[in-house]
Design a protein around this motif. Sequence first.
Motif, PDB file in Angstrom:
ATOM      1  N   LEU A   1       0.835  -1.217   0.000  1.00  0.00           N
ATOM      2  CA  LEU A   1       0.000   0.000   0.000  1.00  0.00           C
ATOM      3  C   LEU A   1       0.863   1.259   0.000  1.00  0.00           C
ATOM      4  CD1 LEU A   1      -2.767  -1.055   2.545  1.00  0.00           C
ATOM      5  CD2 LEU A   1      -3.014  -0.820   0.068  1.00  0.00           C
ATOM      6  N   ARG A   2       2.151   1.081  -0.051  1.00  0.00           N
ATOM      7  CA  ARG A   2       3.116   2.197  -0.106  1.00  0.00           C
ATOM      8  C   ARG A   2       3.108   3.073   1.148  1.00  0.00           C
ATOM      9  NH1 ARG A   2       0.752   5.264  -3.718  1.00  0.00           N
ATOM     10  NH2 ARG A   2      -1.036   3.896  -3.533  1.00  0.00           N
ATOM     11  N   VAL A   3       3.011   2.420   2.314  1.00  0.00           N
ATOM     12  CA  VAL A   3       3.147   3.206   3.539  1.00  0.00           C
ATOM     13  C   VAL A   3       4.604   3.609   3.710  1.00  0.00           C
ATOM     14  CG1 VAL A   3       1.249   1.925   4.602  1.00  0.00           C
ATOM     15  CG2 VAL A   3       3.598   1.260   5.106  1.00  0.00           C
ATOM     16  N   THR A   4       4.832   4.657   4.485  1.00  0.00           N
ATOM     17  CA  THR A   4       6.175   5.197   4.663  1.00  0.00           C
ATOM     18  C   THR A   4       6.941   4.469   5.762  1.00  0.00           C
ATOM     19  OG1 THR A   4       5.032   7.288   4.326  1.00  0.00           O
ATOM     20  CG2 THR A   4       7.367   7.403   4.826  1.00  0.00           C
ATOM     21  N   GLY A   5       6.190   3.911   6.693  1.00  0.00           N
ATOM     22  CA  GLY A   5       6.838   3.231   7.804  1.00  0.00           C
ATOM     23  C   GLY A   5       5.838   2.396   8.574  1.00  0.00           C
TER      24      GLY A   5
END
Lengths: 311, 311, 311, 311
Positions: D40-44
């Motif tokens: 989901l392309r989370v940053t962290g």
Amino acid sequence: MNKLDASVTGVYVITVTPFTDSGALDLASTDRMVDFCLDLRVTGLTVLGIMGEATKLTAEESRVFVKQVLARVAGRVPVVVGASAPGFASIRELTESVMAMGAAGVMVAPPSTLRTDEQIAAYFALLDETLGNGVPWVLQDHPWSTGVQMATPVILRIIESSSTCVMLKHEDSPGLAKLSAIRVAIERGQVRRVSILTGNGGGLFLPEELSRGADGAMTGFAYPEMMVDVCAAHAAGRVDKAHDIFDAYLPLARYEQQAGIGLAVRKHILNQRGVIASAFVRKPGPTLSAADIADIARLTARQTRRLTEIA
Amino acid sequence: MNKLDASVTGVYVITVTPFTDSGALDLASTDRMVDFCLDLRVTGLTVLGIMGEATKLTAEESRVFVKQVLARVAGRVPVVVGASAPGFASIRELTESVMAMGAAGVMVAPPSTLRTDEQIAAYFALLDETLGNGVPWVLQDHPWSTGVQMATPVILRIIESSSTCVMLKHEDSPGLAKLSAIRVAIERGQVRRVSILTGNGGGLFLPEELSRGADGAMTGFAYPEMMVDVCAAHAAGRVDKAHDIFDAYLPLARYEQQAGIGLAVRKHILNQRGVIASAFVRKPGPTLSAADIADIARLTARQTRRLTEIA
Amino acid sequence: MNKLDASVTGVYVITVTPFTDSGALDLASTDRMVDFCLDLRVTGLTVLGIMGEATKLTAEESRVFVKQVLARVAGRVPVVVGASAPGFASIRELTESVMAMGAAGVMVAPPSTLRTDEQIAAYFALLDETLGNGVPWVLQDHPWSTGVQMATPVILRIIESSSTCVMLKHEDSPGLAKLSAIRVAIERGQVRRVSILTGNGGGLFLPEELSRGADGAMTGFAYPEMMVDVCAAHAAGRVDKAHDIFDAYLPLARYEQQAGIGLAVRKHILNQRGVIASAFVRKPGPTLSAADIADIARLTARQTRRLTEIA
Amino acid sequence: MNKLDASVTGVYVITVTPFTDSGALDLASTDRMVDFCLDLRVTGLTVLGIMGEATKLTAEESRVFVKQVLARVAGRVPVVVGASAPGFASIRELTESVMAMGAAGVMVAPPSTLRTDEQIAAYFALLDETLGNGVPWVLQDHPWSTGVQMATPVILRIIESSSTCVMLKHEDSPGLAKLSAIRVAIERGQVRRVSILTGNGGGLFLPEELSRGADGAMTGFAYPEMMVDVCAAHAAGRVDKAHDIFDAYLPLARYEQQAGIGLAVRKHILNQRGVIASAFVRKPGPTLSAADIADIARLTARQTRRLTEIA
């Protein structure tokens, strides 16, 4: 002319509110209670505090009771009135009413919803604005009942920003370090002088508090002579004597400080001493069991004996 | 063989956890502290309680400390270990570890998030399940620190539903009425017997609690001989003697119970008495001022004098 | 004749208390607010609730405001008055006063000092005694503001023991399970019927609550038509329609429920809608920043658009 | 090399801790959950937060779980580990362990016993000392669960005095004003920059928070794509689009935020979405009723429909 000011020293007794056995205000007992306290040479009285069942009185009853107390006192000592309320409108109403009758000032504790230093300072800034210029007031620091912890810097900030705050009723725990810190701040001129009367646990630390610079006590106890005599001995430089007196009363004072039934214990003893006609406590409130009453009888008998020994 | 059971009477001392001046566990002082307590003829020890700085120890340090205590005690008295933790996994881990080492049982207080009777009962049902059959446990009722008020019916319900709950560490306030109610329920057979040891304010109501049917005390105080001697006098039917002893220690006991600095006071005195090599308290924790130390010196001197008078 | 009873269904709007820009009671706006609500076909009104700034009014202002509301309503719908106060004397005084004026009943929440089931039940037993036979009352369950958690068994016990408790204002969290449990207890005849109106977070769970058997809503929101229309759609069996309406208002309802500034948001919108002449909130109270006002403008514009789409 | 720093923007998902139906750690589901978030392309990621059931894990389980997450992430995004604990010894132990494994930093919330500004500042000064120089940490401001209110001046003071505090997880209520105030202080250079990620009620104010200068979100929600897409739309200057997306998810997000059952709702949906093999929540923990599950089914179906409409 009898307004509270920052120079106060001595003992302010927090009085109970006497009721008849059927729960009505007992004005005759009120008079007797005033006489009892003044005969003991207290410096002042505080009425409608937490132990005065203030929230159980109607607004009209509060006025009637304060009026009776003021009439009986007749200007001999200052009378402070507890004015804590959920809103400023009620605080202003009660304050105007009792100051007009001749009260010396009011006492206000922070509401239990306050948390941060900012919230506490903002609350008392608004209180200052609400009370106006002519009303001296007592800052009541009683985290045990309010849940609000006021750190030393906040107390200094409140004193600094409200010129009518003339007294701190100090009851924090551990209170001795805080008391020392505030006293030092006053002595160093960091903040103007206010009177500091202590009430920690019904005076349970009075000798130590006097050594730290407290100006006296503001608390309730069925034997106000304890506070008067301890303060007098201390003022006379007889520190060990002050401890002797204090220690004689301590077992009972400790018993009277039990959360939940303390007020019933106090009223029971005041009734036994002939001060108030009934030990009635309005609902919701504690009642004493036979075992409690037996405990009190033992403790008062032991106290009398010990006082004789050290006399 | 040294498991805690419901017949216990006497004095369980809640010990401190001794550190060196640099903050490391001090096992030599730990041994001395065990000897000191056992020489005073205490009935048992409780370690890793609130005053044992349990949350400031790593899991490994907790194990090392408990192991040292158990080795030194060598089965002479039962040792209870405080096992309160934010989650059941940690409670189980610590319990399994200390029971395997030879602890007599564990003590658990409710977490501060509990409010309703249902929540409290559910929590201890889950605790019972977590501990399993072989682990006797002590229900710690300490509303002052946990904020959780457990009414008498809930306590009876917990005792009823967990057959391994063998003791109540009673510290509620006002505690005397509650203590009486639970004792009566046991006597009437409404609930099976559990041992009731009291800790109210560091034993500040011990004589009255014994009169209400407490089986003894579980608390900390720098002079455990106070609890031992008061219990002995009471057991011998010498109630006034019990009060005399108690009253002699009360001024200092009261001072040691100040919220916030109590532990520092206790460690300071234990250090002065030669029990522990350092009064070090791990951060976050209180430190004593010169004025505090002077207070303690005065109070201990007065205590010694008074004990001589009544000897 | 307009007394509250246990059969109530529908929407009771919790009103604000309108002030002028200088902070005085605004009786013209009060009339307009009453008309506004009645034009929206609400079932009843609730005044002097938490969002009615009740604690900021003097006793006299409370009476004047209630009198004005009742005069304007003129018996068309029942009016409930919030009567929570620190003591029973004040509760009785206000209740007698407003019932004499024609209020339909009073609403009382438990004081924040209550903890155990026993304490809660005892409080409401005393309330029942205080109010007397002729006064229907609403039990307000709002742990978020009171800190008091009333478990289902306690609520059933209160209903059982006070025949004049006719309604539950349900706001617990998680509330749906509790609502279901109480509804089931009523249906099974374990307890007599009371009306259950919900207020969870300003109606933030209204569609789900109606599905669980709530009789309607008692809450405040600047768009009371949301509650009215959601209840109507639900009553007509159009559950998805009810959700559509609800979802259209949800972004703003959520914004209005922010702790601390919710009341200022509500008064701002009511002012924008022409209902009240000023958005003034008495101190201590929140004020809106330019960014807050811009947020509201965006959210109301989006709401209007979305309502058009689903019309 | 993957240490957290003050420049972070984007979405950190607070993950659940997956268990099997029998309650054991489920490492296969852990891997799937990591993949799901990264896809989901989370940053962290943030693990062992309040919603990660951290207190229900043994120390060993915590280490195993963190190790598995770090191994699966394999350095692609930073991983923050919740390290709040009752004492500094435990915080230090867990921190050393997870930093050695490759965590990007730790997150710490204040313990519920703190009240005054001084106490809060002292706590985090001691935390700074405990963590040492090499460990970046996140200040978690979550009054709803901790009961601790940290005013803006205190937060600025903490940032100022701990150079390793690189991020604020902002969740206060009302939070928007506080967020604006901190952002302004940073812009004016009154305090150095820290990243501000918001979590208010599970992201329930995300669009408004981004407008006030939040750098993104750190929260849990069964549809992390909501946070990712709202942040992306906002970053692209498409504010109304951000609101459209947010509003589509809001009915479910609101439902998932119910106190008490939120975690069970989230795990149920993650299980339905195929991310975790079981919705098991360790005791003590919530379970869903049939009515709850029906609510979720309705809300997710409506959400899917609405997302299609606005696509």
